[in-house]
Design a protein around this motif. Structure first.
Motif, PDB file in Angstrom:
ATOM      1  N   MET A 179      -4.265  -6.103  10.318  1.00  0.00           N
ATOM      2  CA  MET A 179      -4.201  -6.578   8.934  1.00  0.00           C
ATOM      3  C   MET A 179      -3.488  -5.544   8.075  1.00  0.00           C
ATOM      4  SD  MET A 179      -5.825  -9.521   8.997  1.00  0.00           S
ATOM      5  CE  MET A 179      -6.583  -9.927   7.421  1.00  0.00           C
ATOM      6  N   THR A 180      -2.482  -6.014   7.323  1.00  0.00           N
ATOM      7  CA  THR A 180      -1.672  -5.130   6.495  1.00  0.00           C
ATOM      8  C   THR A 180      -1.266  -5.896   5.246  1.00  0.00           C
ATOM      9  OG1 THR A 180      -0.777  -4.033   8.453  1.00  0.00           O
ATOM     10  CG2 THR A 180       0.456  -3.765   6.413  1.00  0.00           C
ATOM     11  N   ILE A 181      -1.075  -5.174   4.135  1.00  0.00           N
ATOM     12  CA  ILE A 181      -0.497  -5.789   2.952  1.00  0.00           C
ATOM     13  C   ILE A 181       0.824  -5.100   2.630  1.00  0.00           C
ATOM     14  CG2 ILE A 181      -2.732  -6.501   2.006  1.00  0.00           C
ATOM     15  CD1 ILE A 181      -2.464  -4.153  -0.016  1.00  0.00           C
ATOM     16  N   LEU A 182       1.750  -5.857   2.051  1.00  0.00           N
ATOM     17  CA  LEU A 182       3.017  -5.333   1.572  1.00  0.00           C
ATOM     18  C   LEU A 182       2.962  -5.290   0.055  1.00  0.00           C
ATOM     19  CD1 LEU A 182       6.028  -4.505   1.867  1.00  0.00           C
ATOM     20  CD2 LEU A 182       6.577  -6.949   1.881  1.00  0.00           C
ATOM     21  N   VAL A 183       3.202  -4.112  -0.521  1.00  0.00           N
ATOM     22  CA  VAL A 183       3.169  -3.938  -1.970  1.00  0.00           C
ATOM     23  C   VAL A 183       4.559  -3.525  -2.428  1.00  0.00           C
ATOM     24  CG1 VAL A 183       2.066  -2.780  -3.912  1.00  0.00           C
ATOM     25  CG2 VAL A 183       0.752  -3.225  -1.817  1.00  0.00           C
ATOM     26  N   THR A 184       5.174  -4.338  -3.282  1.00  0.00           N
ATOM     27  CA  THR A 184       6.502  -4.012  -3.799  1.00  0.00           C
ATOM     28  C   THR A 184       6.361  -3.275  -5.132  1.00  0.00           C
ATOM     29  OG1 THR A 184       6.795  -6.063  -5.075  1.00  0.00           O
ATOM     30  CG2 THR A 184       7.385  -6.115  -2.723  1.00  0.00           C
ATOM     31  N   GLY A 185       7.288  -2.352  -5.383  1.00  0.00           N
ATOM     32  CA  GLY A 185       7.199  -1.559  -6.604  1.00  0.00           C
ATOM     33  C   GLY A 185       6.022  -0.615  -6.605  1.00  0.00           C
ATOM     34  N   ALA A 186       5.641  -0.148  -5.415  1.00  0.00           N
ATOM     35  CA  ALA A 186       4.404   0.625  -5.284  1.00  0.00           C
ATOM     36  C   ALA A 186       4.571   2.108  -5.537  1.00  0.00           C
ATOM     37  CB  ALA A 186       3.787   0.394  -3.905  1.00  0.00           C
ATOM     38  N   ALA A 187       5.759   2.543  -5.971  1.00  0.00           N
ATOM     39  CA  ALA A 187       5.917   3.929  -6.409  1.00  0.00           C
ATOM     40  C   ALA A 187       5.953   4.028  -7.930  1.00  0.00           C
ATOM     41  CB  ALA A 187       7.188   4.538  -5.813  1.00  0.00           C
ATOM     42  N   GLY A 188       5.814   2.895  -8.609  1.00  0.00           N
ATOM     43  CA  GLY A 188       5.751   2.898 -10.063  1.00  0.00           C
ATOM     44  C   GLY A 188       4.350   3.176 -10.571  1.00  0.00           C
ATOM     45  N   PHE A 189       4.174   3.060 -11.859  1.00  0.00           N
ATOM     46  CA  PHE A 189       2.911   3.412 -12.504  1.00  0.00           C
ATOM     47  C   PHE A 189       1.742   2.573 -11.979  1.00  0.00           C
ATOM     48  CE2 PHE A 189       0.443   2.233 -16.545  1.00  0.00           C
ATOM     49  CZ  PHE A 189      -0.567   3.135 -16.297  1.00  0.00           C
ATOM     50  N   ILE A 190       1.789   1.261 -12.197  1.00  0.00           N
ATOM     51  CA  ILE A 190       0.658   0.422 -11.801  1.00  0.00           C
ATOM     52  C   ILE A 190       0.606   0.285 -10.285  1.00  0.00           C
ATOM     53  CG2 ILE A 190      -0.505  -1.788 -12.123  1.00  0.00           C
ATOM     54  CD1 ILE A 190       0.980  -2.118 -14.751  1.00  0.00           C
ATOM     55  N   GLY A 191       1.774   0.109  -9.659  1.00  0.00           N
ATOM     56  CA  GLY A 191       1.810  -0.061  -8.214  1.00  0.00           C
ATOM     57  C   GLY A 191       1.226   1.115  -7.458  1.00  0.00           C
ATOM     58  N   SER A 192       1.561   2.336  -7.881  1.00  0.00           N
ATOM     59  CA  SER A 192       1.033   3.509  -7.180  1.00  0.00           C
ATOM     60  C   SER A 192      -0.466   3.650  -7.402  1.00  0.00           C
ATOM     61  CB  SER A 192       1.765   4.785  -7.620  1.00  0.00           C
ATOM     62  OG  SER A 192       1.607   5.017  -9.011  1.00  0.00           O
ATOM     63  N   ASP A 252       9.872   0.107  -2.333  1.00  0.00           N
ATOM     64  CA  ASP A 252      10.273   0.497  -3.687  1.00  0.00           C
ATOM     65  C   ASP A 252      11.697   1.029  -3.647  1.00  0.00           C
ATOM     66  OD1 ASP A 252      10.470   2.084  -6.268  1.00  0.00           O
ATOM     67  OD2 ASP A 252       8.399   1.391  -6.420  1.00  0.00           O
ATOM     68  N   LEU A 253      12.483   0.658  -4.640  1.00  0.00           N
ATOM     69  CA  LEU A 253      13.878   1.098  -4.711  1.00  0.00           C
ATOM     70  C   LEU A 253      14.003   2.501  -5.288  1.00  0.00           C
ATOM     71  CD1 LEU A 253      16.779   0.207  -4.152  1.00  0.00           C
ATOM     72  CD2 LEU A 253      16.844  -0.808  -6.449  1.00  0.00           C
ATOM     73  N   LEU A 254      12.924   3.016  -5.885  1.00  0.00           N
ATOM     74  CA  LEU A 254      12.919   4.339  -6.525  1.00  0.00           C
ATOM     75  C   LEU A 254      13.986   4.433  -7.613  1.00  0.00           C
ATOM     76  CD1 LEU A 254      12.279   6.825  -3.573  1.00  0.00           C
ATOM     77  CD2 LEU A 254      10.635   5.753  -5.128  1.00  0.00           C
ATOM     78  N   THR A 255      13.951   3.476  -8.547  1.00  0.00           N
ATOM     79  CA  THR A 255      14.740   3.610  -9.764  1.00  0.00           C
ATOM     80  C   THR A 255      14.065   4.654 -10.645  1.00  0.00           C
ATOM     81  OG1 THR A 255      13.526   1.766 -10.756  1.00  0.00           O
ATOM     82  CG2 THR A 255      15.598   1.242  -9.632  1.00  0.00           C
ATOM     83  N   TYR A 256      14.473   4.773 -11.902  1.00  0.00           N
ATOM     84  CA  TYR A 256      14.026   5.892 -12.741  1.00  0.00           C
ATOM     85  C   TYR A 256      12.510   6.035 -12.833  1.00  0.00           C
ATOM     86  CZ  TYR A 256      12.747   2.629 -16.418  1.00  0.00           C
ATOM     87  OH  TYR A 256      12.151   1.631 -17.127  1.00  0.00           O
ATOM     88  N   ALA A 257      11.776   4.925 -12.788  1.00  0.00           N
ATOM     89  CA  ALA A 257      10.322   5.002 -12.967  1.00  0.00           C
ATOM     90  C   ALA A 257       9.559   5.020 -11.650  1.00  0.00           C
ATOM     91  CB  ALA A 257       9.829   3.833 -13.820  1.00  0.00           C
ATOM     92  N   GLY A 258      10.263   4.885 -10.532  1.00  0.00           N
ATOM     93  CA  GLY A 258       9.609   4.982  -9.235  1.00  0.00           C
ATOM     94  C   GLY A 258       9.536   6.439  -8.802  1.00  0.00           C
ATOM     95  N   ASN A 259       8.367   6.890  -8.447  1.00  0.00           N
ATOM     96  CA  ASN A 259       8.171   8.321  -8.213  1.00  0.00           C
ATOM     97  C   ASN A 259       7.197   8.518  -7.050  1.00  0.00           C
ATOM     98  OD1 ASN A 259       7.748  11.054  -8.320  1.00  0.00           O
ATOM     99  ND2 ASN A 259       7.059  11.102 -10.441  1.00  0.00           N
ATOM    100  N   LEU A 260       7.713   8.996  -5.933  1.00  0.00           N
ATOM    101  CA  LEU A 260       6.851   9.196  -4.772  1.00  0.00           C
ATOM    102  C   LEU A 260       5.824  10.299  -4.978  1.00  0.00           C
ATOM    103  CD1 LEU A 260       9.255   8.692  -1.727  1.00  0.00           C
ATOM    104  CD2 LEU A 260       7.408   7.200  -2.505  1.00  0.00           C
ATOM    105  N   GLU A 261       6.042  11.153  -6.006  1.00  0.00           N
ATOM    106  CA  GLU A 261       5.018  12.153  -6.315  1.00  0.00           C
ATOM    107  C   GLU A 261       3.707  11.490  -6.714  1.00  0.00           C
ATOM    108  OE1 GLU A 261       5.610  15.961  -8.238  1.00  0.00           O
ATOM    109  OE2 GLU A 261       7.727  15.458  -8.462  1.00  0.00           O
TER     110      GLU A 261
END
Length: 356
Positions: free
Chosen positions: A1-14, A32-41
């Protein structure tokens, strides 16, 4: 069982991914495409955690998404991926059309192809949860009741119009193709990992750096403030028990004027990290020219979610905002890494010379 989360390096997603993996051990694949608001930190604490797999890419890349779905075989897709800042949508609406409308369309088509090929039992259990905003409903006067799920859509900015269009696509893919969808429309989120171009993190950052705290217009624009971890718990509940094809409004029952929010922030900072000169951070507040088409009031009626699924927020604004300020004070390395480069250029472009 796995879920896929898109935009998960952004504020709410992370925040959702971190919260999900605190609650259970079901793995998460993060696209996540890691545009300006996507942050793996934002997800640094998950480094080396086998439950979290990161894939860099766009929801609009049909081949990538189709291959990812076939490889991962998720039981659910939760779509946070979106351009989300109103001011940016005014200056450059094209990216919002591409990501929020065209991107959502492409994602829906990729998911539909995957879902159609699932065995019957997996097909029946599958869910596509689309995360949206209260801004699709337009603006309220002080006397109007809060937005319910039956309010008609009246978006007033390129951002909200693009999100309204994405909501309509999700609804249509359910009614036309039978795709098992759920939609949530949330009020203004705040909390950890919030990219500092939005009101609360921007004012915390500027206050600590001795910069002006810019308030649009008269500062009396009212928003319903929702602590991000409450939002995450609502999404988990809707995913678990929401009725297919339904929309659920998620709000914090915390209507506050922007000026009151900033004054509250200043009072907390005055207590936790006083200025060296003994003055209040509130002396840094300035009023800047209002943005075009600025909605006056948003408010969410979240009674459907409470009545049907038993969810309600755990944080008041007072408890949530204190936790938020503490987090920013305790995570200065994250703040310093974010508050540079494109973000700094954007803030200067947006607010320079606008003082009234």
């Amino acid at each position: 069982m796995t879920i896929l989360v898109t935009g998960a390096a952004g504020f709410i997603g992370s925040n959702f991914v971190l919260d999900w993996l605190e609650q259970c051990n079901e793995p998460v694949v993060n696209l996540d495409l890691l545009t300006y608001a996507g942050n793996l930190e934002n997800l640094k604490e998950l480094e080396g955690d086998p439950r979290h797999q990161f894939v860099r890419g766009s929801i609009g890349d049909r081949n990538l998404v189709a291959n990812l779905l076939a490889d991962v075989k998720p039981r659910a897709v939760i779509n946070f991926a979106a351009e989300s800042h109103v001011d940016r949508s005014i200056h450059g609406p094209g990216e919002f059309i591409q990501t929020n409308i065209v991107g959502t369309f492409n994602l829906l088509e990729s998911v539909r192809g995957y879902w159609n090929d699932l065995p019957d039992a997996e097909k029946a259990a599958f869910r596509f949860l689309h995360v949206s905003t209260d801004e699709v409903y337009g603006s309220l006067s002080k006397e109007d009741p809060p937005f319910s799920e039956t309010n008609q859509y009246e978006p007033n900015s390129p951002y909200s119009a693009s999100k309204a269009a994405s909501d309509h696509l999700v609804r249509a893919w359910h009614h036309t193709y039978g795709l098992p969808v759920l939609t949530t429309n949330c009020s203004n989120n705040y909390g950890p990992y919030h990219f500092p171009e939005k009101l609360i993190p921007l004012c915390i950052l500027n206050a600590l750096n001795g910069k002006p705290l810019p308030i649009y217009g008269d500062g009396q624009q009212i928003r319903d403030w929702l602590y991000v971890k409450d939002h995450c718990s609502a999404i988990r509940r809707v995913l678990e028990a929401g009725k297919l094809g339904e929309t659920y409004n998620v709000g914090g029952w915390n209507e506050k004027a922007n000026l009151d929010v900033v004054n509250t922030l200043c009072a907390i900072l005055d207590e936790l990290k006083p200025r060296a000169d003994g003055q209040s951070y509130a002396t840094q507040i300035i009023f800047v020219q209002d943005r075009p088409g600025h909605d006056r009031r948003y408010a969410i009626d979240a009674r459907k979610l409470e009545k049907e699924l038993g969810w309600k927020p755990q944080e008041t604004f007072e408890t949530g905002i204190k936790k938020t300020v503490h987090w920013y004070l305790d995570n200065q390395d994250w703040v310093n890494h974010v508050a540079s480069g494109e973000y700094r250029n954007w803030v200067e472009k947006q607010y320079d010379g606008q003082q009234n």
